[in-house]
Motif scaffolding. Structure first.
Motif, PDB file in Angstrom:
ATOM      1  N   GLU A  18       0.847  -1.203   0.000  1.00 62.26           N
ATOM      2  CA  GLU A  18       0.000   0.000   0.000  1.00 62.26           C
ATOM      3  C   GLU A  18       0.881   1.251   0.000  1.00 62.26           C
ATOM      4  O   GLU A  18       1.934   1.283   0.647  1.00 62.26           O
ATOM      5  CB  GLU A  18      -0.889   0.002   1.240  1.00 62.26           C
ATOM      6  N   VAL A  19       0.429   2.238  -0.734  1.00 59.82           N
ATOM      7  CA  VAL A  19       1.158   3.502  -0.819  1.00 59.82           C
ATOM      8  C   VAL A  19       0.187   4.646  -0.572  1.00 59.82           C
ATOM      9  O   VAL A  19      -0.962   4.620  -1.054  1.00 59.82           O
ATOM     10  CB  VAL A  19       1.805   3.651  -2.218  1.00 59.82           C
ATOM     11  N   ILE A  20       0.624   5.632   0.178  1.00 61.62           N
ATOM     12  CA  ILE A  20      -0.166   6.854   0.364  1.00 61.62           C
ATOM     13  C   ILE A  20       0.678   8.036  -0.083  1.00 61.62           C
ATOM     14  O   ILE A  20       1.791   8.248   0.403  1.00 61.62           O
ATOM     15  CB  ILE A  20      -0.592   7.040   1.833  1.00 61.62           C
ATOM     16  N   LEU A  21       0.134   8.781  -1.023  1.00 60.69           N
ATOM     17  CA  LEU A  21       0.775  10.005  -1.489  1.00 60.69           C
ATOM     18  C   LEU A  21       0.018  11.186  -0.895  1.00 60.69           C
ATOM     19  O   LEU A  21      -1.217  11.205  -0.908  1.00 60.69           O
ATOM     20  CB  LEU A  21       0.768  10.065  -3.016  1.00 60.69           C
ATOM     21  N   ARG A  22       0.781  12.153  -0.415  1.00 55.06           N
ATOM     22  CA  ARG A  22       0.151  13.258   0.299  1.00 55.06           C
ATOM     23  C   ARG A  22       0.313  14.577  -0.440  1.00 55.06           C
ATOM     24  O   ARG A  22       1.317  14.815  -1.092  1.00 55.06           O
ATOM     25  CB  ARG A  22       0.727  13.361   1.705  1.00 55.06           C
ATOM     26  N   CYS A  23      -0.673  15.422  -0.237  1.00 55.91           N
ATOM     27  CA  CYS A  23      -0.697  16.716  -0.923  1.00 55.91           C
ATOM     28  C   CYS A  23      -1.279  17.749   0.036  1.00 55.91           C
ATOM     29  O   CYS A  23      -2.215  17.457   0.787  1.00 55.91           O
ATOM     30  CB  CYS A  23      -1.551  16.594  -2.176  1.00 55.91           C
TER      31      CYS A  23
END
Lengths: 114, 112
Positions: A18-23
């Motif tokens: 799982e990957v979470i990209l943040r903005c």
């Protein structure tokens, strides 16, 4: 000048993880987007988000993808079980709304799936 | 019908020359046509945009020419400078949706 910021700038992960990209979008913007660019290809729309819900998504944005605005500032893209073909540059963008038209993009998060 | 075709893929221009990048679209519902400039390590940034009610828009050295009947638009960079070296993306959308359909990008190199 206000800007869209993204973290991480580069993430390497194993297939299936799982990957979470943040903005962090510009603070007074109301519309939020994720786009992606596979190396050598065009920038593609993934999803738009307004008023705490998805307003539109592309066929790329399948059940493995989700977006969330967990607080008043962050906007995240989660990929549940990454595949090799998810390797790409992911751009977050935000817009003020109305007829301004302009999207403000972050610097991108490069995802490499091994 | 959602495609935006962009050409050329790459372009090399001498300093002071004119850079011309062309795009064509299919969907007549599009009514907002921005050009984005993308430097490595930065996010794409809006350069100039046009709506179909005008045939030309100029901002400094950058001009968009728009041909509604042919469904084509182009970016002209006058007096091109080495600092203009970047990737340029055209896009099309329905104004207010922010769902951009991007072209494939043109890598411009301006030689000093």
């Amino acid at each position: 000048e206000p800007e869209v910021t993204q973290t991480p700038s580069h993430q390497v992960t194993q297939m299936g993880q799982e990957v979470i990209l943040r903005c962090v979008p510009i603070s007074n913007h109301l519309y939020f987007y994720w786009y992606r660019q596979i190396l050598g290809q065009k920038v593609e729309f993934l999803v738009s988000f307004y008023n705490n819900e998805i307003s539109e998504k592309s066929e790329i944005f399948d059940d493995q993808f989700s977006v969330e605005r967990p607080d008043g500032s962050n906007f995240t893209l989660k990929i549940r079980s990454t595949k090799l073909e998810d390797s790409a540059m992911y751009f977050c963008a935000s817009g003020l709304g109305g007829l301004s038209g302009e999207l403000f993009f972050g610097e991108g998060s490069r995802l490499t799936v091994l | 019908q959602q495609q935006v075709k962009q050409s050329p893929q790459s372009l090399i221009v001498q300093k002071g020359g004119i850079s011309i990048i062309n795009c064509a679209y299919e969907n007549t519902a599009f009514d907002y046509f921005p050009w984005y400039q993308h430097f490595p390590g930065k996010g794409p940034a809006l350069l100039i945009a046009i709506r179909p009610d005008v045939s030309e828009k100029k901002e400094g050295r950058f001009t968009i020419s728009f041909n509604k009947s042919a469904k084509q638009f182009s970016l002209h960079i006058m007096d091109s400078q080495p600092g203009d070296s970047a990737t340029y993306f055209c896009a099309a959308s329905v104004l207010g949706t922010y769902k951009y359909i991007f072209g494939t990008g043109t890598r411009l190199k301006v030689l000093a």
